[in-house]
Write a protein that holds these residues in place. Structure first.
Motif, PDB file in Angstrom:
ATOM      1  N   LEU A  79     -14.388 -34.411   9.604  1.00 59.45           N
ATOM      2  CA  LEU A  79     -13.234 -33.708   9.027  1.00 59.45           C
ATOM      3  C   LEU A  79     -11.969 -33.952   9.842  1.00 59.45           C
ATOM      4  O   LEU A  79     -10.871 -34.019   9.285  1.00 59.45           O
ATOM      5  N   ASP A  80     -12.113 -34.086  11.160  1.00 56.55           N
ATOM      6  CA  ASP A  80     -10.951 -34.393  11.994  1.00 56.55           C
ATOM      7  C   ASP A  80     -10.403 -35.784  11.669  1.00 56.55           C
ATOM      8  O   ASP A  80      -9.188 -35.991  11.605  1.00 56.55           O
ATOM      9  N   ILE A  81     -11.311 -36.730  11.491  1.00 56.98           N
ATOM     10  CA  ILE A  81     -10.891 -38.099  11.170  1.00 56.98           C
ATOM     11  C   ILE A  81     -10.175 -38.116   9.822  1.00 56.98           C
ATOM     12  O   ILE A  81      -9.138 -38.766   9.655  1.00 56.98           O
ATOM     13  N   LYS A  82     -10.718 -37.380   8.853  1.00 57.20           N
ATOM     14  CA  LYS A  82     -10.054 -37.297   7.546  1.00 57.20           C
ATOM     15  C   LYS A  82      -8.675 -36.660   7.688  1.00 57.20           C
ATOM     16  O   LYS A  82      -7.702 -37.134   7.093  1.00 57.20           O
TER      17      LYS A  82
ATOM     18  N   THR B   7      -8.865 -23.080   7.426  1.00 55.80           N
ATOM     19  CA  THR B   7      -9.842 -22.646   8.423  1.00 55.80           C
ATOM     20  C   THR B   7     -10.584 -21.401   7.943  1.00 55.80           C
ATOM     21  O   THR B   7     -11.398 -20.842   8.678  1.00 55.80           O
ATOM     22  N   ASN B   8     -10.309 -20.957   6.721  1.00 59.18           N
ATOM     23  CA  ASN B   8     -10.976 -19.779   6.163  1.00 59.18           C
ATOM     24  C   ASN B   8     -12.365 -20.136   5.661  1.00 59.18           C
ATOM     25  O   ASN B   8     -12.581 -21.217   5.113  1.00 59.18           O
TER      26      ASN B   8
ATOM     27  N   TYR C 124     -12.062 -26.675   6.813  1.00 59.60           N
ATOM     28  CA  TYR C 124     -11.973 -27.256   8.146  1.00 59.60           C
ATOM     29  C   TYR C 124     -12.903 -26.580   9.155  1.00 59.60           C
ATOM     30  O   TYR C 124     -13.327 -27.211  10.124  1.00 59.60           O
ATOM     31  N   HIS C 125     -13.191 -25.309   8.943  1.00 55.99           N
ATOM     32  CA  HIS C 125     -14.140 -24.605   9.820  1.00 55.99           C
ATOM     33  C   HIS C 125     -15.457 -24.315   9.108  1.00 55.99           C
ATOM     34  O   HIS C 125     -16.219 -23.451   9.532  1.00 55.99           O
ATOM     35  N   GLY C 126     -15.720 -25.053   8.036  1.00 57.27           N
ATOM     36  CA  GLY C 126     -17.013 -24.974   7.400  1.00 57.27           C
ATOM     37  C   GLY C 126     -17.063 -24.125   6.154  1.00 57.27           C
ATOM     38  O   GLY C 126     -16.090 -23.464   5.777  1.00 57.27           O
ATOM     39  N   ASP C 127     -18.238 -24.163   5.525  1.00 57.44           N
ATOM     40  CA  ASP C 127     -18.450 -23.511   4.244  1.00 57.44           C
ATOM     41  C   ASP C 127     -19.833 -22.861   4.248  1.00 57.44           C
ATOM     42  O   ASP C 127     -20.774 -23.388   4.854  1.00 57.44           O
ATOM     43  N   PHE C 128     -19.962 -21.738   3.560  1.00 53.32           N
ATOM     44  CA  PHE C 128     -21.222 -21.000   3.554  1.00 53.32           C
ATOM     45  C   PHE C 128     -22.351 -21.776   2.886  1.00 53.32           C
ATOM     46  O   PHE C 128     -23.526 -21.444   3.064  1.00 53.32           O
TER      47      PHE C 128
ATOM     48  N   LEU D 248     -20.425 -24.778   9.730  1.00 55.76           N
ATOM     49  CA  LEU D 248     -19.650 -23.618  10.161  1.00 55.76           C
ATOM     50  C   LEU D 248     -19.200 -23.741  11.618  1.00 55.76           C
ATOM     51  O   LEU D 248     -20.003 -24.042  12.501  1.00 55.76           O
ATOM     52  N   VAL D 249     -17.930 -23.522  11.836  1.00 50.03           N
ATOM     53  CA  VAL D 249     -17.358 -23.448  13.184  1.00 50.03           C
ATOM     54  C   VAL D 249     -17.130 -21.969  13.446  1.00 50.03           C
ATOM     55  O   VAL D 249     -16.136 -21.381  13.022  1.00 50.03           O
ATOM     56  N   LEU D 250     -18.079 -21.350  14.129  1.00 51.96           N
ATOM     57  CA  LEU D 250     -18.091 -19.896  14.262  1.00 51.96           C
ATOM     58  C   LEU D 250     -18.288 -19.424  15.698  1.00 51.96           C
ATOM     59  O   LEU D 250     -17.635 -18.476  16.140  1.00 51.96           O
ATOM     60  N   THR D 251     -19.176 -20.092  16.426  1.00 51.67           N
ATOM     61  CA  THR D 251     -19.471 -19.666  17.798  1.00 51.67           C
ATOM     62  C   THR D 251     -18.543 -20.368  18.788  1.00 51.67           C
ATOM     63  O   THR D 251     -17.849 -21.331  18.447  1.00 51.67           O
TER      64      THR D 251
END
Length: 274
Positions: free
Chosen positions: A177-180, A111-112, A150-154, A160-163
Motif C-alpha cells: 500500500l505504501d508503494i501504491k 486510515t479509518n 491504508y490501515h487495513g480492513d475488517f 489491520l494496522v492496530l498494534t
C-alpha cells in the motif's frame, strides 16, 4: 496568481488530486471515539487507566498487550467490526460524504477502519474498488475510485494496522500500500481532511512524501498539496510549509463545526465554475 483553493479545485477538476481521509470525517456521522476502544481494551484486559496515562499511543500499546495475552487480535477485530460502525441512514444523510463521492477523486486513501466511505459510494450509486492488500491492488478495476484502506480492513485481519508493532512496521514505508501511495502521490495534488496534524504517523507520511521529492532532483516540479484544518495554527502552518504542504483554514465567519463541509462545498463550486 490563482489562490490555493483555485489551485486545488483545478487539480480536482482535472482528476489530478487524491484525497486522504482521517477519523474526523467519520466522527461527523457518529463513529465511536478512540476512547471507546481504549475503554474496551482496559476492560477486556482488566487494567486500570493509569497504565497508559500520558501515553499518546495508548491504544496501540494496549492492542499490542492484547495480542500478547490473547495470542492474536481475532476477538478484538470482531468487536471492532460490530461496534466500529454507524447506521447507514446517517451516512445517507451526510452532505459531507455525498460531497466526497461527487468530487470524483481517482483515489481516496483512509486510515479509518470503518466502511463509511464504501457505504457512501454504494448509496450514491458510484462505482469504486476497495483496496486493503496486494491482491486487491492487482484486481482493482480501472476507471473507478480506488478506496485504499491504508490501515487495513475488517475483511482481512492481516491487513489491520492496530498494534504498536503494526505501526512500527509501517515506518519502513515499503508495504504494497505504501508503494501504491508513492506512485499515486508522486504526480498528483494531495488533500488531507479529518486529521490532527499532531498525529506522528501522519507527520511521518508527510515527511516521507517531502523526502521523496527532495531526493528526486526535481522538487520544483512537485504538485502542491494541502491540509484542511478547522482552525489556524501558525506553528503547524510553518512546519508543514517546510514539507511543501499548504494549510487551508476556514474562511472568516465559518462555524468550526461546519468548517470542513463549507470548505468542500466551496471547492466543489469552484470545480463547476466555467
Amino acid at each position: 496568481m490563482p489562490s490555493s483553493r483555485e489551485v486545488l479545485a483545478d487539480a480536482i477538476k482535472r482528476r489530478h488530486a487524491i484525497l486522504f481521509v482521517g477519523a474526523g470525517v467519520s466522527m461527523t456521522v457518529g463513529l465511536p471515539s478512540w476512547q471507546t476502544l481504549v475503554d474496551h481494551l482496559l476492560k477486556e484486559l482488566d487494567l486500570s487507566p493509569d497504565v497508559i496515562e500520558g501515553m499518546s499511543n495508548g491504544y496501540q500499546m494496549l492492542a499490542e498487550f492484547y495480542r500478547l495475552k490473547q495470542g492474536g487480535i481475532g476477538p478484538l477485530r470482531s468487536w471492532l467490526d460490530r461496534n466500529w460502525k454507524v447506521d447507514g441512514d446517517r451516512v445517507a444523510k451526510s452532505r459531507l460524504h455525498k460531497l466526497i463521492v461527487e468530487l470524483d477523486f481517482p483515489a481516496i486513501y483512509t486510515t479509518n477502519y470503518d466502511r463509511n466511505l464504501e457505504t457512501a459510494f454504494e448509496l450514491h450509486n458510484k462505482a469504486y474498488a476497495k483496496i486493503a492488500n496486494a491482491r486487491e491492488i492487482a484486481n482493482a478495476a480501472d476507471g473507478v475510485t480506488h478506496i485504499v484502506k491504508y490501515h487495513g480492513d475488517f475483511d482481512d485481519d492481516s491487513s489491520l494496522v492496530l498494534t504498536e508493532t503494526d505501526f512500527l512496521n509501517r515506518l519502513s514505508f515499503d508495504s504494497p500500500l505504501d508503494i501504491k501511495f508513492r506512485a499515486d502521490a508522486l504526480g498528483r495534488t494531495i488533500l488531507f481532511i479529518g486529521y490532527s496534524m499532531s498525529d506522528p504517523n501522519i507527520r511521518l507520511l508527510l515527511h516521507r512524501i517531502w523526502q521523496t521529492w527532495e531526493n528526486s532532483g526535481h522538487k520544483a516540479d512537485r504538485p502542491r498539496s494541502f491540509v484542511f484544518m478547522p482552525s489556524a495554527n501558525p506553528v503547524q502552518e510553518a512546519l508543514l510549509a517546510r514539507w511543501g504542504i499548504t494549510v487551508l483554514a476556514p474562511e472568516s465567519g465559518a462555524c468550526v463545526d461546519d468548517a470542513l463541509l463549507m470548505f468542500l462545498e466551496d471547492i466543489q463550486a469552484r470545480t463547476r465554475a466555467s
